[in-house]
Motif scaffolding. Structure first.
Motif, PDB file in Angstrom:
ATOM      1  N   ALA A   3     -44.598   0.144 -46.791  1.00 45.99           N
ATOM      2  CA  ALA A   3     -44.421   1.115 -45.708  1.00 45.99           C
ATOM      3  C   ALA A   3     -43.974   0.419 -44.420  1.00 45.99           C
ATOM      4  CB  ALA A   3     -45.725   1.880 -45.480  1.00 45.99           C
ATOM      5  N   ALA A   4     -44.612  -0.698 -44.083  1.00 44.37           N
ATOM      6  CA  ALA A   4     -44.240  -1.424 -42.864  1.00 44.37           C
ATOM      7  C   ALA A   4     -42.819  -1.969 -42.961  1.00 44.37           C
ATOM      8  CB  ALA A   4     -45.233  -2.555 -42.609  1.00 44.37           C
ATOM      9  N   SER A   5     -42.459  -2.476 -44.118  1.00 42.04           N
ATOM     10  CA  SER A   5     -41.103  -3.006 -44.311  1.00 42.04           C
ATOM     11  C   SER A   5     -40.059  -1.914 -44.209  1.00 42.04           C
ATOM     12  CB  SER A   5     -40.982  -3.701 -45.664  1.00 42.04           C
ATOM     13  OG  SER A   5     -41.802  -4.835 -45.703  1.00 42.04           O
ATOM     14  N   GLY A   6     -40.432  -0.712 -44.615  1.00 42.01           N
ATOM     15  CA  GLY A   6     -39.509   0.416 -44.558  1.00 42.01           C
ATOM     16  C   GLY A   6     -39.532   1.163 -43.241  1.00 42.01           C
ATOM     17  N   GLY A   7     -40.312   0.677 -42.265  1.00 41.16           N
ATOM     18  CA  GLY A   7     -40.348   1.309 -40.955  1.00 41.16           C
ATOM     19  C   GLY A   7     -41.358   2.426 -40.811  1.00 41.16           C
ATOM     20  N   ASP A   8     -42.161   2.678 -41.827  1.00 39.98           N
ATOM     21  CA  ASP A   8     -43.185   3.724 -41.749  1.00 39.98           C
ATOM     22  C   ASP A   8     -44.484   3.092 -41.250  1.00 39.98           C
ATOM     23  OD1 ASP A   8     -44.801   5.932 -42.002  1.00 39.98           O
ATOM     24  OD2 ASP A   8     -44.319   6.316 -44.121  1.00 39.98           O
ATOM     25  N   ASP A   9     -44.489   2.736 -39.972  1.00 39.43           N
ATOM     26  CA  ASP A   9     -45.632   2.037 -39.390  1.00 39.43           C
ATOM     27  C   ASP A   9     -46.903   2.877 -39.390  1.00 39.43           C
ATOM     28  OD1 ASP A   9     -44.112  -0.222 -38.935  1.00 39.43           O
ATOM     29  OD2 ASP A   9     -43.651   0.303 -36.862  1.00 39.43           O
ATOM     30  N   GLU A  10     -46.772   4.183 -39.219  1.00 40.54           N
ATOM     31  CA  GLU A  10     -47.968   5.044 -39.192  1.00 40.54           C
ATOM     32  C   GLU A  10     -48.692   5.014 -40.535  1.00 40.54           C
ATOM     33  OE1 GLU A  10     -49.589   6.584 -36.737  1.00 40.54           O
ATOM     34  OE2 GLU A  10     -48.129   5.609 -35.425  1.00 40.54           O
ATOM     35  N   ARG A  11     -47.934   5.118 -41.602  1.00 37.31           N
ATOM     36  CA  ARG A  11     -48.548   5.068 -42.943  1.00 37.31           C
ATOM     37  C   ARG A  11     -49.162   3.693 -43.189  1.00 37.31           C
ATOM     38  NH1 ARG A  11     -45.981   5.346 -48.940  1.00 37.31           N
ATOM     39  NH2 ARG A  11     -47.958   5.637 -50.008  1.00 37.31           N
ATOM     40  N   ALA A  12     -48.430   2.653 -42.834  1.00 35.71           N
ATOM     41  CA  ALA A  12     -48.942   1.297 -43.015  1.00 35.71           C
ATOM     42  C   ALA A  12     -50.228   1.105 -42.226  1.00 35.71           C
ATOM     43  CB  ALA A  12     -47.892   0.273 -42.583  1.00 35.71           C
ATOM     44  N   ARG A  13     -50.216   1.541 -40.979  1.00 40.21           N
ATOM     45  CA  ARG A  13     -51.403   1.376 -40.139  1.00 40.21           C
ATOM     46  C   ARG A  13     -52.599   2.122 -40.700  1.00 40.21           C
ATOM     47  NH1 ARG A  13     -51.544   3.496 -34.167  1.00 40.21           N
ATOM     48  NH2 ARG A  13     -52.100   5.308 -35.351  1.00 40.21           N
ATOM     49  N   ALA A  14     -52.383   3.347 -41.171  1.00 39.76           N
ATOM     50  CA  ALA A  14     -53.491   4.138 -41.727  1.00 39.76           C
ATOM     51  C   ALA A  14     -54.091   3.448 -42.952  1.00 39.76           C
ATOM     52  CB  ALA A  14     -53.010   5.545 -42.083  1.00 39.76           C
ATOM     53  N   GLN A  15     -53.245   2.936 -43.838  1.00 40.31           N
ATOM     54  CA  GLN A  15     -53.748   2.271 -45.036  1.00 40.31           C
ATOM     55  C   GLN A  15     -54.473   0.974 -44.691  1.00 40.31           C
ATOM     56  OE1 GLN A  15     -49.989   2.219 -47.178  1.00 40.31           O
ATOM     57  NE2 GLN A  15     -50.774   3.734 -48.619  1.00 40.31           N
ATOM     58  N   LEU A  16     -53.924   0.222 -43.750  1.00 36.10           N
ATOM     59  CA  LEU A  16     -54.550  -1.043 -43.368  1.00 36.10           C
ATOM     60  C   LEU A  16     -55.851  -0.819 -42.608  1.00 36.10           C
ATOM     61  CD1 LEU A  16     -51.287  -2.893 -42.376  1.00 36.10           C
ATOM     62  CD2 LEU A  16     -52.773  -3.440 -44.333  1.00 36.10           C
ATOM     63  N   GLU A  17     -55.894   0.211 -41.766  1.00 37.28           N
ATOM     64  CA  GLU A  17     -57.140   0.532 -41.060  1.00 37.28           C
ATOM     65  C   GLU A  17     -58.236   0.909 -42.052  1.00 37.28           C
ATOM     66  OE1 GLU A  17     -55.960   3.488 -38.197  1.00 37.28           O
ATOM     67  OE2 GLU A  17     -55.522   1.963 -36.676  1.00 37.28           O
ATOM     68  N   GLU A  18     -57.854   1.620 -43.098  1.00 37.72           N
ATOM     69  CA  GLU A  18     -58.816   1.978 -44.140  1.00 37.72           C
ATOM     70  C   GLU A  18     -59.365   0.715 -44.812  1.00 37.72           C
ATOM     71  OE1 GLU A  18     -58.832   4.066 -48.523  1.00 37.72           O
ATOM     72  OE2 GLU A  18     -57.341   4.761 -47.065  1.00 37.72           O
ATOM     73  N   LEU A  19     -58.488  -0.216 -45.130  1.00 39.83           N
ATOM     74  CA  LEU A  19     -58.926  -1.468 -45.758  1.00 39.83           C
ATOM     75  C   LEU A  19     -59.855  -2.259 -44.841  1.00 39.83           C
ATOM     76  CD1 LEU A  19     -55.646  -2.679 -47.487  1.00 39.83           C
ATOM     77  CD2 LEU A  19     -57.746  -1.937 -48.620  1.00 39.83           C
ATOM     78  N   VAL A  20     -59.503  -2.355 -43.569  1.00 45.44           N
ATOM     79  CA  VAL A  20     -60.306  -3.125 -42.623  1.00 45.44           C
ATOM     80  C   VAL A  20     -61.648  -2.433 -42.355  1.00 45.44           C
ATOM     81  CG1 VAL A  20     -60.407  -3.967 -40.226  1.00 45.44           C
ATOM     82  CG2 VAL A  20     -58.350  -4.327 -41.601  1.00 45.44           C
ATOM     83  N   SER A  21     -61.654  -1.111 -42.350  1.00 45.01           N
ATOM     84  CA  SER A  21     -62.931  -0.412 -42.123  1.00 45.01           C
ATOM     85  C   SER A  21     -63.888  -0.602 -43.295  1.00 45.01           C
ATOM     86  CB  SER A  21     -62.704   1.079 -41.846  1.00 45.01           C
ATOM     87  OG  SER A  21     -62.304   1.760 -43.015  1.00 45.01           O
ATOM     88  N   VAL A  22     -63.345  -0.685 -44.495  1.00 42.18           N
ATOM     89  CA  VAL A  22     -64.177  -0.929 -45.677  1.00 42.18           C
ATOM     90  C   VAL A  22     -64.649  -2.377 -45.713  1.00 42.18           C
ATOM     91  CG1 VAL A  22     -64.132  -1.056 -48.210  1.00 42.18           C
ATOM     92  CG2 VAL A  22     -63.157   0.922 -47.046  1.00 42.18           C
ATOM     93  N   ASN A  23     -63.761  -3.299 -45.330  1.00 44.12           N
ATOM     94  CA  ASN A  23     -64.084  -4.721 -45.355  1.00 44.12           C
ATOM     95  C   ASN A  23     -63.515  -5.405 -44.110  1.00 44.12           C
ATOM     96  OD1 ASN A  23     -64.647  -7.386 -45.885  1.00 44.12           O
ATOM     97  ND2 ASN A  23     -63.311  -7.534 -47.675  1.00 44.12           N
ATOM     98  N   PRO A  24     -64.320  -5.504 -43.037  1.00 47.61           N
ATOM     99  CA  PRO A  24     -63.836  -6.138 -41.809  1.00 47.61           C
ATOM    100  C   PRO A  24     -63.434  -7.605 -41.991  1.00 47.61           C
ATOM    101  CG  PRO A  24     -65.871  -4.938 -41.403  1.00 47.61           C
ATOM    102  CD  PRO A  24     -65.656  -4.950 -42.886  1.00 47.61           C
TER     103      PRO A  24
END
Length: 169
Positions: A98-119
C-alpha cells in the motif's frame, strides 16, 4: 549445484521451490526468485491456506515489490491477507504494498494496528515512521523512529531517519 541435481520427486514439492526462491531472493536474482515462488505456489495448490502456499505468497509479494511490479504485488498480498487475515507478515507486506503504491492511509492503518498489538514490532514501527514522514506527520514519525533507535542503537537507517525528521521539525 545442489538444487540443479535434485531428483524429480524432490523438485515436485513446494518446499524445494520455496527454498530456491529464498536463495534467489537473497542473491537479488529477482526474476528467478519470482519464478521459484510461483512454482511453489502452483505445487501447493491443494492446500491454499497451508504454510507452503502462505510462504510462497509472502515470497512472491516481496519479490514483486522489489521488482516494482506493484499491481502483481498488490494481488499477491491481497491473496495472502485473505488466506491469513491475522498474520503479522501478511499485514506487514500488505502495508508495504500500500505504501509503495501511494495508499498511505491504508498502510498507516495496517501498521498502526500491528504496533498497537505489539509495540515492540520494530519493523512495523520503522515502516509506520516512514509513512508518517511521507504524510508530514513529523511528531508521529519522530516517535516511531526514536522508539526503534532506543531499542536498536546501532540501526543506522533509523538514526538517519530520526535525524532527518528532527531537522524538519
Amino acid at each position: 549445484t545442489v538444487f540443479a541435481g535434485a531428483p524429480e520427486h524432490v523438485r515436485s514439492r513446494p518446499r524445494y521451490w520455496l527454498a530456491l526462491g529464498s536463495l534467489e531472493l537473497r542473491a537479488s536474482a529477482l526474476e528467478e526468485a519470482e519464478k521459484a515462488f510461483e512454482a511453489a505456489l502452483t505445487r501447493s495448490s491443494d492446500d491454499k491456506e497451508g504454510p507452503d502456499a502462505l510462504g510462497a505468497l509472502a515470497g512472491l509479494t516481496e519479490t514483486q515489490l522489489r521488482l516494482n511490479r506493484l499491481d502483481a504485488a498488490k494481488a499477491s498480498s491481497e491473496r495472502l491477507l485473505a488466506a491469513a487475515p491475522n498474520s503479522r507478515i501478511a499485514k506487514l507486506l500488505s502495508a508495504q504494498v500500500a505504501a509503495s503504491g501511494g495508499d498511505d492511509e491504508r498502510a498507516r492503518a495496517q501498521l498502526e494496528e500491528l504496533v498497537s498489538v505489539n509495540p515492540d514490532d520494530l519493523q512495523a514501527r520503522m515502516l509506520l515512521g516512514g509513512v508518517n514522514l511521507q504524510q508530514g506527520n513529523l511528531g508521529q514519525a519522530e516517535m516511531h523512529f526514536a522508539a526503534v533507535v532506543a531499542r536498536q542503537p546501532d540501526n543506522v537507517r533509523a538514526q538517519k531517519l530520526l535525524a532527518d525528521t528532527r531537522s524538519r521539525i
